[in-house]
Design a protein around this motif. Structure first.
Motif: not given
Length: 82
Positions: A67, A42-45, A69-70
């Protein structure tokens, strides 16, 4: 054990984990996908690149692409050579 490879070599990780070199090498082959399905991401961050040596002193390098994320790090892929 795979994240132990960041800033380390396969030989170092096998020594630290008290397992055979080929065990760590097999983990890389088994759990790191060679193809990336970007539709599942969904997202690479934050992206990270790290070069690791597969064999100490043999110039057998791979680049680890990660990567985050969170506060969760994920391995995106492994590229042979530099």
């Amino acid at each position: 054990m795979l994240f132990e490879l960041v800033n380390s070599t396969v030989a170092d990780v096998s020594h630290k984990a008290n397992v055979d070199y080929h065990t760590v090498d097999s983990l890389i082959a088994r759990y790191i996908e060679t193809d990336i399905d970007f539709s599942t991401i969904e997202t690479l961050g934050v992206l990270g690149l790290d070069e690791i040596s597969m064999k100490k002193g043999y110039r057998d390098f791979v680049t680890l692409i990660t990567y985050r994320v969170d506060d969760k790090a994920n391995i995106l892929g492994v590229v042979n050579y530099r």
